[in-house]
Enzyme design. Structure first.
Site, PDB file in Angstrom:
ATOM      1  N   ARG A  72      17.416 -52.313  46.818  1.00 33.19           N
ATOM      2  CA  ARG A  72      17.407 -53.516  47.397  1.00 33.19           C
ATOM      3  C   ARG A  72      18.029 -53.203  48.850  1.00 33.19           C
ATOM      4  NH1 ARG A  72      21.196 -56.325  50.113  1.00 33.19           N
ATOM      5  NH2 ARG A  72      22.685 -55.845  48.411  1.00 33.19           N
ATOM      6  N   ASP A  73      19.579 -52.935  48.733  1.00 31.12           N
ATOM      7  CA  ASP A  73      20.239 -52.668  49.981  1.00 31.12           C
ATOM      8  C   ASP A  73      19.862 -51.438  50.567  1.00 31.12           C
ATOM      9  OD1 ASP A  73      22.302 -52.503  51.496  1.00 31.12           O
ATOM     10  OD2 ASP A  73      24.020 -51.658  50.304  1.00 31.12           O
ATOM     11  N   HIS A  92      32.147 -51.304  47.086  1.00 34.92           N
ATOM     12  CA  HIS A  92      30.967 -51.016  47.659  1.00 34.92           C
ATOM     13  C   HIS A  92      31.290 -50.282  48.966  1.00 34.92           C
ATOM     14  CE1 HIS A  92      26.364 -52.188  48.500  1.00 34.92           C
ATOM     15  NE2 HIS A  92      27.075 -51.774  49.710  1.00 34.92           N
ATOM     16  N   HIS A 103      30.634 -47.154  51.952  1.00 32.90           N
ATOM     17  CA  HIS A 103      29.464 -46.485  53.009  1.00 32.90           C
ATOM     18  C   HIS A 103      30.090 -45.268  53.334  1.00 32.90           C
ATOM     19  CE1 HIS A 103      25.821 -49.669  53.868  1.00 32.90           C
ATOM     20  NE2 HIS A 103      26.899 -50.100  52.980  1.00 32.90           N
ATOM     21  N   CYS A 116      23.730 -47.691  57.632  1.00 36.21           N
ATOM     22  CA  CYS A 116      24.284 -49.154  58.148  1.00 36.21           C
ATOM     23  C   CYS A 116      23.809 -49.369  59.385  1.00 36.21           C
ATOM     24  CB  CYS A 116      26.005 -48.698  58.339  1.00 36.21           C
ATOM     25  SG  CYS A 116      26.516 -49.895  59.568  1.00 36.21           S
ATOM     26  N   ASN A 138      25.061 -45.691  52.404  1.00 33.68           N
ATOM     27  CA  ASN A 138      25.579 -46.116  50.982  1.00 33.68           C
ATOM     28  C   ASN A 138      26.259 -44.802  50.391  1.00 33.68           C
ATOM     29  OD1 ASN A 138      25.199 -49.105  50.469  1.00 33.68           O
ATOM     30  ND2 ASN A 138      23.170 -48.525  50.811  1.00 33.68           N
TER      31      ASN A 138
END
Lengths: 311, 311
Positions: free
Chosen positions: A25-26, A217, A219, A250, A259
């Site tokens: 997803r992300d 979460h 990055h 990002c 990520n």
């Protein structure tokens, strides 16, 4: 090169960590290359085969907002029989309806702690977005769904700079009081460092949000994601978001890194003797396979080291 | 993107960290592109201008062994007036003579804790290499030079796999008893994880090597370098090796990633409020400039994020 680190536990860390895999997803949402639905489905199947138990599958947003995930209705039934948790992102009531109609048991809403990003991403103020999420969360809970609340820009914001901890706590508390089972603290632009992580977690605990309800979460924009994760584990956090192969940039940084890579995380956890139930070799093979579909190498250090080995 | 992290100190960390910059020696030694002496000299001058106070300058090995550093005699006088510490690597008595003749005040010897790497790198057993270093260290100390002992393969070895901690302790103790002022614990292939780091440091303390005599030298092959550094700082280590821009691969890994990047380290230390005396912007500019000379981008996440910003 070795395929696994030597295991030497450290004091004060959790015995088990749940990896919340966000690659499908992300990781994919900002990809320009259209990834076919069957490739996404195979990706999720392979991630499950590698032992991941929480795999965020897709997003039920308006197709024109995130074209890469416009196939949510086609994808979800192809993976929904897997024996893993498959959370899906829903932005609003309509998205929740679509997700529930397909049998989704876990949903996530995506809030911003800064006004600038709430405006940019949701075209609302922070309070307007919370008001929008309130009935979504309530209705999802009525349907016995597990609800995750994402908080973005928890450490810094590209427009506003450093984000004060009380500002994060206010939005986190609102989502928690609304009924979210879990909050994922996002360092969307990757600026956090270890002391900042500990301070935010402590402030959230002090405000009544217990550590078991918190996920992190990170990055890797500035290379800090794994050190920050270690700091969060030392605080007692047991849910860590990561993206297979480090997929997902990002969108506010021109840097290639995004990520935290699941493989780099698994290497650390394996070395620390923390159980994740995953098979690192299968994860690396999956990410190398997906990198082939996307036409560029994975930014994950571990994927590069171990897939170079195989070449 | 932000140019500096928000500063939030964490408990139990040192107030100040000395960065032992290895880019000009360890970073360049395996480079195939010949870097002209004047570029190396400018590199070291720029690193000093960025606030680094310990900059390993070169190696007085036989020129045919490390052709990239064959210009040690020409380079050292061009930087020796800088107001910083300029350690140089010496492999043996002849190298020590050359270094002392040019006025070097800090020298380093490079030992292996594994037989395989001692054989590959020094064509000696571990004990034969220690016997070779003994008179070098003694003579350097007689001349009031500061002596660093590098220990390579402290966590894993490409031929032997995981390296038992007592094996590292034995070699470390021998070098310490020989008179080395400082020992740099090298994770030459980047496999270490945080618990392993803490366990090795504790075992060394137990064997009588105090933490102030210990430095850590991590490679980012599996993305672990900064998390391992955080673990070492939590143990009390105050000297951390790093390489500007992440220069320097691991010669035993085909992966592009090598030394911990100084900029990623500085980002973390700055965020933690730990004084390093460095200017991150100048470091990034220096590494971007050197990347231009080498013809490829820096692998440092921070260099990429901040130099993309400037483009």
């Amino acid at each position: 090169m070795p395929e696994l680190p030597m295991t030497v536990p450290a004091n004060g860390l959790p015995a088990r960590v749940r990896i919340h895999e966000v690659g499908a997803r992300d990781g994919l949402q900002n990809e320009k290359t259209t990834v076919p639905t069957e490739v996404k489905a195979e990706f999720i199947h392979r991630l499950a085969d590698a032992g991941l138990t929480t795999i965020e599958a897709t997003s039920f947003v308006r197709p024109e907002w995130v074209p890469q995930l416009a196939d949510a209705e086609a994808l979800f039934p192809r993976v929904s029989e897997l024996p893993v948790d498959l959370p899906v992102l829903v932005p609003n009531d309509r998205g929740l309806d679509r997700a529930l109609a397909l049998g989704a048991r876990r949903i996530a809403v995506f809030a911003s702690v800064t006004e600038s990003f709430a405006k940019a991403n949701l075209n609302r103020t922070v309070d307007e977005s919370l008001a929008m999420f309130d009935p979504v969360v309530t209705r999802a809970k009525d349907r016995q769904a597990h609800v995750r609340g994402y908080l973005s820009m928890c450490f810094g914001d590209p427009w506003e700079g450093p984000v004060p901890i009380p500002q994060v706590v206010r939005v986190a508390k609102a989502l928690y009081d609304m009924g979210c089972d879990e909050l994922s603290l996002g360092d969307t632009i990757g600026v956090a460092t270890a002391g900042h992580v500990r301070a935010l977690l402590t402030a959230l605990n002090d405000a009544g949000v217990p550590t078991p309800a918190l996920a992190v979460h990170f990055h890797d924009t500035y290379g800090q994601a794994l050190a920050n994760t270690l700091a969060a584990l030392q605080h007692g956090v047991t849910t860590v978001d990561a993206s297979a192969g480090g997929l997902g940039g990002c969108p506010f940084a021109r840097s290639a890194t995004g990520n935290l890579a699941t493989e780099d995380l698994v290497w650390m956890l394996q070395g620390l003797g923390i159980d994740t139930g995953t098979d690192l070799g299968r994860l690396v093979a999956t990410s190398a396979w997906m990198a082939g579909h996307l036409g560029r190498p994975s930014p994950s250090r571990t994927v590069r080291a171990l897939s170079h080995k195989e070449q």
